[in-house]
Design an enzyme around this catalytic site. Structure first.
Site, PDB file in Angstrom:
ATOM      1  N   HIS A 284      -6.509   4.580  32.407  1.00 47.85           N
ATOM      2  CA  HIS A 284      -5.658   3.425  32.722  1.00 47.85           C
ATOM      3  C   HIS A 284      -4.445   3.382  31.972  1.00 47.85           C
ATOM      4  O   HIS A 284      -4.294   4.189  31.097  1.00 47.85           O
ATOM      5  CB  HIS A 284      -6.504   2.079  32.262  1.00 47.85           C
ATOM      6  CG  HIS A 284      -7.587   1.853  32.970  1.00 47.85           C
ATOM      7  ND1 HIS A 284      -8.318   0.665  32.798  1.00 47.85           N
ATOM      8  CD2 HIS A 284      -8.204   2.289  34.061  1.00 47.85           C
ATOM      9  CE1 HIS A 284      -9.299   0.415  33.558  1.00 47.85           C
ATOM     10  NE2 HIS A 284      -9.537   1.646  34.360  1.00 47.85           N
ATOM     11  N   GLU A 286      -2.719   1.418  30.112  1.00 41.63           N
ATOM     12  CA  GLU A 286      -2.769   1.070  28.526  1.00 41.63           C
ATOM     13  C   GLU A 286      -3.258   2.161  28.050  1.00 41.63           C
ATOM     14  O   GLU A 286      -2.901   2.427  26.696  1.00 41.63           O
ATOM     15  CB  GLU A 286      -3.744  -0.104  28.566  1.00 41.63           C
ATOM     16  CG  GLU A 286      -3.101  -1.171  29.413  1.00 41.63           C
ATOM     17  CD  GLU A 286      -3.753  -1.410  30.385  1.00 41.63           C
ATOM     18  OE1 GLU A 286      -4.289  -2.621  30.737  1.00 41.63           O
ATOM     19  OE2 GLU A 286      -4.337  -0.589  31.375  1.00 41.63           O
ATOM     20  N   CYS A 311      -8.029  -4.598  31.328  1.00 43.53           N
ATOM     21  CA  CYS A 311      -9.614  -4.814  31.776  1.00 43.53           C
ATOM     22  C   CYS A 311     -10.167  -4.971  30.330  1.00 43.53           C
ATOM     23  O   CYS A 311      -9.721  -4.506  29.148  1.00 43.53           O
ATOM     24  CB  CYS A 311     -10.046  -3.723  32.400  1.00 43.53           C
ATOM     25  SG  CYS A 311     -10.071  -2.004  31.634  1.00 43.53           S
ATOM     26  N   CYS A 314     -10.061  -1.545  28.316  1.00 41.85           N
ATOM     27  CA  CYS A 314      -8.805  -1.298  27.583  1.00 41.85           C
ATOM     28  C   CYS A 314      -8.730  -2.410  26.429  1.00 41.85           C
ATOM     29  O   CYS A 314      -7.825  -1.855  25.437  1.00 41.85           O
ATOM     30  CB  CYS A 314      -7.692  -1.482  28.490  1.00 41.85           C
ATOM     31  SG  CYS A 314      -7.731  -0.071  29.490  1.00 41.85           S
TER      32      CYS A 314
END
Length: 369
Positions: A284, A286, A311, A314
């Site tokens: 992801h 992040e 999410c 994360c």
């Protein structure tokens, strides 16, 4: 602040300028230069409403206050008084727009409306103009010159409108395409138009110079453009003390095939949001940003900007590395779960909502909800 307004014939340019004058203390400025062609001259005449001065030098004495014979003089004047509020509808060319756009206090608006709406406005305006002229021995200065042609058909109005917008030499469409805020004005009453304009926050300083939130979120959105994840593009920026520490976007790890080339089976199978995450090979945005920054560079006070709410997976990593605040733009399917994690860990979470920009339909029902 200096606002320039351009747009189609009878779309409402001068009405919006009048709104800024009446409700926000703007002063209207006029550029008294000879129009570039007969086509532009005709369009200007038709577009001039009752209650505002024509931009034609033939009908406006050059010694009037706030009238200028060339754009350089106008811009020099505004630069010396930039803290005040100024507006103009006189932007006859891209060269003049380029001149204005160099200044950090300039904002360009455009206004348009469906051609049938503008034709009805033109017809109504012609009736009022003729009524005033018939009851006045001397035509008022704020009416179009009496040589302005009375168009008899929708077809002739469309032809004039097309020339005004798309003429290769004089068309204003290149100006319209550069406007930061593009208003679609189908309002049937002045009261409704003024009410909707009042909700747009046109004078928001972010429109001239992006706030830190706007700036960093724009960088996150730009990072997202590098992603080729088949499910969703996401971008992220980590900052501390208003300095960028790292950026990231989602995609498969280094050395693996890109997601867009079939590298992640889960994303390419188009599974629903939040499903099959354990089989997803994409890192992801992040995660990439945090890996790039490293724990020692984050420390207290780091802020993570992401164009999509993190999410749950994360969120726990964001907490672990010590990020103090998360700012996001768009929601995701796990917002409540993520918010609960951040709340318990003492990480501030907030959504950034910038002022409305781009194409704005002033009559759209859900515009302000």
């Amino acid at each position: 602040m200096f606002i320039g307004i351009c747009g189609s014939i009878c779309a409402g340019k001068r009405t919006i300028a009048r709104y800024l004058v009446d409700h926000h203390g703007f002063i209207q400025l006029y550029l008294d230069i000879q129009p570039r062609s007969d086509t532009t001259h005709t369009a200007d005449k038709v577009a001039s409403p009752i209650s505002s001065s024509s931009s034609s030098s033939e009908s406006v004495p050059s010694n009037r206050p706030h009238h200028f014979s060339n754009p350089d003089d106008l811009l020099d004047f505004i630069t010396k008084h930039w803290r005040e509020r100024w507006v103009t509808t006189d932007i006859p060319s891209e060269a003049i727009l380029d001149l204005y756009a160099r200044r950090p206090f300039f904002l360009l608006l455009s206004v348009d409306a469906p051609v049938t709406v503008r034709w009805r406005r033109y017809q109504a305006r012609q009736k009022v103009d003729q009524s005033i002229l018939s009851h006045s021995a001397t035509p008022p200065d704020d009416l179009p010159p009496t040589t302005s042609p009375a168009l008899e058909s929708l077809e002739s109005f469309v032809a004039l409108s097309d020339a005004h917008l798309y003429d290769p030499a004089t068309g204003v469409n290149p100006l319209v395409s550069r406007a930061s805020v593009r208003l679609l004005n189908t309002s049937s009453s002045l009261a409704h138009l003024y009410a909707t304009l009042g909700k747009l926050d046109l004078l928001n300083p972010d429109r001239l110079r992006p706030s830190w939130d706007s700036y960093f979120m724009a960088l996150a959105s730009l990072a997202a453009q590098r992603s080729n994840c088949m499910k969703r593009r996401v971008g992220c920026v980590v900052v501390r003390d208003k300095r960028v520490i790292s950026t990231g976007y989602n995609g498969t790890p280094r050395g693996l095939r890109n997601c867009g080339e079939g590298g992640c089976g889960r994303c390419n199978a188009a599974q629903g949001s939040g499903h099959g995450l354990a089989t997803c090979l994409c890192i992801h945005a992040e995660e990439n940003a945090l890996l790039e920054a490293g724990r020692e560079r984050l420390r207290d006070g780091a802020v993570l900007y992401c164009d999509t709410c993190p999410c749950l997976t994360c969120s726990i990593k964001i907490v672990q590395v010590g990020v103090g605040e998360v700012v996001y733009s768009q929601g995701y399917s796990m917002d409540q779960e993520t918010a609960a994690v951040f709340r318990e860990a003492g990480v501030r979470l907030r959504q950034f909502v910038p002022p409305a920009n781009g194409l704005i339909h002033l009559e759209k029902p859900d515009l302000y909800t």
